[in-house]
Scaffold this motif. Structure first.
Motif, PDB file in Angstrom:
ATOM      1  N   GLU A   1       3.601  58.685  -2.279  1.00 27.64           N
ATOM      2  CA  GLU A   1       2.468  59.516  -1.838  1.00 27.64           C
ATOM      3  C   GLU A   1       1.311  58.647  -1.353  1.00 27.64           C
ATOM      4  OE1 GLU A   1       4.171  60.051  -4.797  1.00 27.64           O
ATOM      5  OE2 GLU A   1       5.304  61.716  -3.905  1.00 27.64           O
ATOM      6  N   GLU A   2       1.008  57.596  -2.117  1.00 30.36           N
ATOM      7  CA  GLU A   2      -0.072  56.697  -1.706  1.00 30.36           C
ATOM      8  C   GLU A   2       0.268  56.010  -0.386  1.00 30.36           C
ATOM      9  OE1 GLU A   2      -1.760  55.177  -6.085  1.00 30.36           O
ATOM     10  OE2 GLU A   2       0.017  54.244  -5.224  1.00 30.36           O
TER      11      GLU A   2
ATOM     12  N   ALA B   1      -7.894  56.987   2.333  1.00 25.09           N
ATOM     13  CA  ALA B   1      -6.722  56.116   2.284  1.00 25.09           C
ATOM     14  C   ALA B   1      -7.087  54.740   1.732  1.00 25.09           C
ATOM     15  CB  ALA B   1      -6.126  55.974   3.680  1.00 25.09           C
ATOM     16  N   GLY B   2      -8.369  54.495   1.548  1.00 28.87           N
ATOM     17  CA  GLY B   2      -8.813  53.200   1.031  1.00 28.87           C
ATOM     18  C   GLY B   2      -8.876  52.113   2.082  1.00 28.87           C
TER      19      GLY B   2
ATOM     20  N   TYR C   1      -0.603  47.171   1.771  1.00 26.22           N
ATOM     21  CA  TYR C   1       0.354  48.099   2.372  1.00 26.22           C
ATOM     22  C   TYR C   1       1.026  47.544   3.617  1.00 26.22           C
ATOM     23  CZ  TYR C   1      -1.170  51.651  -0.863  1.00 26.22           C
ATOM     24  OH  TYR C   1      -1.432  52.337  -2.021  1.00 26.22           O
ATOM     25  N   LEU C   2       0.364  46.653   4.332  1.00 29.12           N
ATOM     26  CA  LEU C   2       0.934  46.168   5.590  1.00 29.12           C
ATOM     27  C   LEU C   2       1.483  44.757   5.459  1.00 29.12           C
ATOM     28  CD1 LEU C   2      -1.589  47.582   8.204  1.00 29.12           C
ATOM     29  CD2 LEU C   2       0.380  48.661   7.141  1.00 29.12           C
ATOM     30  N   THR C   3       0.593  43.794   5.220  1.00 30.89           N
ATOM     31  CA  THR C   3       1.101  42.422   5.236  1.00 30.89           C
ATOM     32  C   THR C   3       2.097  42.170   4.103  1.00 30.89           C
ATOM     33  OG1 THR C   3      -1.047  41.760   4.329  1.00 30.89           O
ATOM     34  CG2 THR C   3      -0.728  41.391   6.631  1.00 30.89           C
ATOM     35  N   HIS C   4       1.933  42.895   2.966  1.00 31.43           N
ATOM     36  CA  HIS C   4       2.907  42.752   1.880  1.00 31.43           C
ATOM     37  C   HIS C   4       3.819  43.963   1.758  1.00 31.43           C
ATOM     38  CE1 HIS C   4      -0.498  40.046   0.370  1.00 31.43           C
ATOM     39  NE2 HIS C   4       0.435  39.265   0.869  1.00 31.43           N
TER      40      HIS C   4
ATOM     41  N   LEU D   1       6.265  55.882  10.102  1.00 34.18           N
ATOM     42  CA  LEU D   1       6.146  55.458   8.703  1.00 34.18           C
ATOM     43  C   LEU D   1       5.401  56.482   7.851  1.00 34.18           C
ATOM     44  CD1 LEU D   1       5.190  51.745   9.423  1.00 34.18           C
ATOM     45  CD2 LEU D   1       7.317  52.493   8.341  1.00 34.18           C
ATOM     46  N   ALA D   2       4.730  57.425   8.489  1.00 32.90           N
ATOM     47  CA  ALA D   2       3.830  58.349   7.791  1.00 32.90           C
ATOM     48  C   ALA D   2       4.536  59.594   7.290  1.00 32.90           C
ATOM     49  CB  ALA D   2       2.676  58.719   8.712  1.00 32.90           C
TER      50      ALA D   2
END
Lengths: 95, 95
Positions: A9-10, A63-64, A87-90, B18-19
């Motif tokens: 969900e996050e 979404a932070g 969320y992206l690079t890792h 991705l969403a």
DNA sequence: AAAATAGTTCAAATGTTTTTGAACTATTTA
DNA sequence: TAAATAGTTCAAAAACATTTGAACTATTTT
């Protein structure tokens, strides 16, 4: 520093926030500036109405992906790079 | 190896793909397997109808997040990690 | 050849996101 | 104090995404 696990969900909320051309342009703008700017300034540069701006900043904030704080009448925003990193690079570390 | 630039439209397509929670689960499943599997197998594991599966695999494929090839009746899919790398792990380089 | 299996396509229904304008709050300027 | 400015909220409209079932193609099995 500690390993972060994310729920589906996050992650969905973050990718939904990224899945819009206006919001990607806002992110690109905030990235090149690298200092806080008011929502009004960003909205003008993007050529969107203040209502639409308010909506998009809310999505990014929930979404932070950005941090925000109000000074008097104005709301200043900046990228929260830690969220992008998580969320992206890792990305693969979280799945 | 050469530096890749992406349009806002291409990036939006990838982040839209991705969403969605189902598609994120599909990606997680393909990631842990790390070999080709049929759409039918993935669909069963996800607990979705074949029509819904077909729709989601199309979205992932058009975003370049999976590769697919048909062998006889079956369609085999696998992650295209280069796309994840370009848009996610190297996110800041593309903006 | 008939039946079963894997997947696609289509249109309709449903659900979700985005845009819009008007009305609002709070602050600042004249 | 009145007018202007920055931003939010709300509800309606418009646009877009997803699910569903039926009908379809192509392949395999009986």
């Amino acid at each position: 520093m500690t390993k972060q696990m994310h729920t589906i969900e996050e992650s969905t909320k973050v990718f939904k926030a990224l899945a819009d051309p206006i919001r990607l342009k806002i992110i690109g703008y905030l990235n090149q500036l690298d200092h806080e700017v008011s929502c009004g300034e960003v909205g003008q540069v993007m050529g969107i109405s203040k209502t639409s701006g308010s909506y998009h900043f809310k999505i990014l904030q929930e979404a932070g992906l950005i941090t925000a704080h109000k000074i008097a009448r104005e709301k200043y925003v900046a990228l929260d790079r830690s969220t992008f990193d998580q969320y992206l690079t890792h990305f693969w570390q979280n799945l």
